[in-house]
Design an enzyme around this catalytic site. Structure first.
Site, PDB file in Angstrom:
ATOM      1  N   HIS A  85       2.949   8.937  -6.990  1.00 17.73           N
ATOM      2  CA  HIS A  85       3.844  10.089  -7.105  1.00 17.73           C
ATOM      3  C   HIS A  85       4.566  10.068  -8.448  1.00 17.73           C
ATOM      4  CE1 HIS A  85       6.929  12.796  -4.786  1.00 17.73           C
ATOM      5  NE2 HIS A  85       6.476  13.346  -5.885  1.00 17.73           N
ATOM      6  N   HIS A 127       1.587   4.529  -2.994  1.00 15.30           N
ATOM      7  CA  HIS A 127       1.708   5.988  -2.976  1.00 15.30           C
ATOM      8  C   HIS A 127       2.935   6.451  -3.765  1.00 15.30           C
ATOM      9  CE1 HIS A 127      -1.627   6.616  -0.361  1.00 15.30           C
ATOM     10  NE2 HIS A 127      -1.100   5.981   0.672  1.00 15.30           N
ATOM     11  N   HIS A 159       0.833  -1.211   0.000  1.00 18.09           N
ATOM     12  CA  HIS A 159       0.000   0.000   0.000  1.00 18.09           C
ATOM     13  C   HIS A 159       0.864   1.256   0.000  1.00 18.09           C
ATOM     14  CE1 HIS A 159      -3.426   2.616   1.053  1.00 18.09           C
ATOM     15  NE2 HIS A 159      -2.543   3.255   1.818  1.00 18.09           N
ATOM     16  N   GLU A 160       1.896   1.290   0.844  1.00 16.19           N
ATOM     17  CA  GLU A 160       2.757   2.475   0.888  1.00 16.19           C
ATOM     18  C   GLU A 160       3.524   2.654  -0.413  1.00 16.19           C
ATOM     19  OE1 GLU A 160       2.108   4.501   3.062  1.00 16.19           O
ATOM     20  OE2 GLU A 160       0.983   3.139   4.364  1.00 16.19           O
TER      21      GLU A 160
END
Length: 228
Positions: free
Chosen positions: A108, A104, A100-101
């Site tokens: 980006h 991100h 999940h991280e």
């Protein structure tokens, strides 16, 4: 309804929902931390593989100093930061949270519009989140309605930020599942555990946004609704 009764009516239901969702998240993560992934990879290894397969070789994966659920992606430093249990853990929850991280980081890199909007809003939100309550209290105590209006506008910016966060978090979870399955990092039997963790985590943001909206509605009614 009295002012205090109105406040309780707007405050208590979202608080209860938030409490239940947080309990659900902690229980779900704890359960899936007990389920070891078949490939034995740690969260750090999962994050590193997904980053590398997406051309993000320069994005480091590091252990975060905070405790459980302190995992985050820092867009300023472009780092994936995992709590120690996720970083070293080789459980289904570790893989889900790490992916999940990394989702991100992929947002980006691909300039995902809601992610860009949230990042652009961050400086204004940092100011608004610390200033609005002081202005609200000061304006109410001094009878300065102009300050109260400014405070409510600032809080509305904070609420908007939380609403913008929702598609960012849901999309990161979608990317996480896509990467975990596409790269064969979880088995079909582990998919349900991954989905449970990511769904519970996403619902905490929904509960937070609901609470913020409810509080904004209360302030608008309490301070702006009686001006006539």
């Amino acid at each position: 309804m009295s002012g205090f009764g109105l406040y309780l009516a707007f405050l208590i239901p979202p608080l209860l929902i938030g409490f239940l969702v947080q309990g659900w998240l902690k229980k779900t993560v704890a359960a899936q931390m007990q389920v070891r992934v078949a490939n034995g990879m740690t969260g750090a290894e999962v994050a590193r593989m997904i980053l590398d397969r997406n051309g993000l070789h320069g994005v480091p994966v590091q252990a975060a100093p905070g405790g459980p659920l302190s995992d985050h992606y820092d867009p300023r430093k472009r780092t994936v930061n995992l709590s120690q249990g996720v970083y070293d853990g080789n459980a289904v929850a570790s893989a889900a949270i790490a992916a999940h991280e990394v989702g991100h980081a992929i947002q980006h890199e691909k300039a995902y519009a809601p992610f860009r909007l949230r990042s652009a809003m961050f400086p204004a939100v940092s100011f608004a989140s610390s200033a609005w309550i002081m202005l609200l209290i000061g304006g109410a105590l001094l009878g300065l309605f102009g300050l109260v209006k400014i405070a409510i506008v600032l809080y509305a910016v904070v609420v908007l930020f939380q609403l913008v966060t929702l598609p960012v978090e849901f999309d990161a979870s979608r990317r996480a599942k896509q990467q975990l399955h596409g790269l064969g990092l979880v088995s079909s039997g582990e998919s349900k555990g991954v989905s449970n963790v990511l769904t519970a985590a996403a619902m905490t943001y929904v509960a937070g946004a609901l609470a913020a909206l409810s509080q904004l509605a209360y302030y608008a009614l309490a301070f702006l609704g009686n001006r006539n």
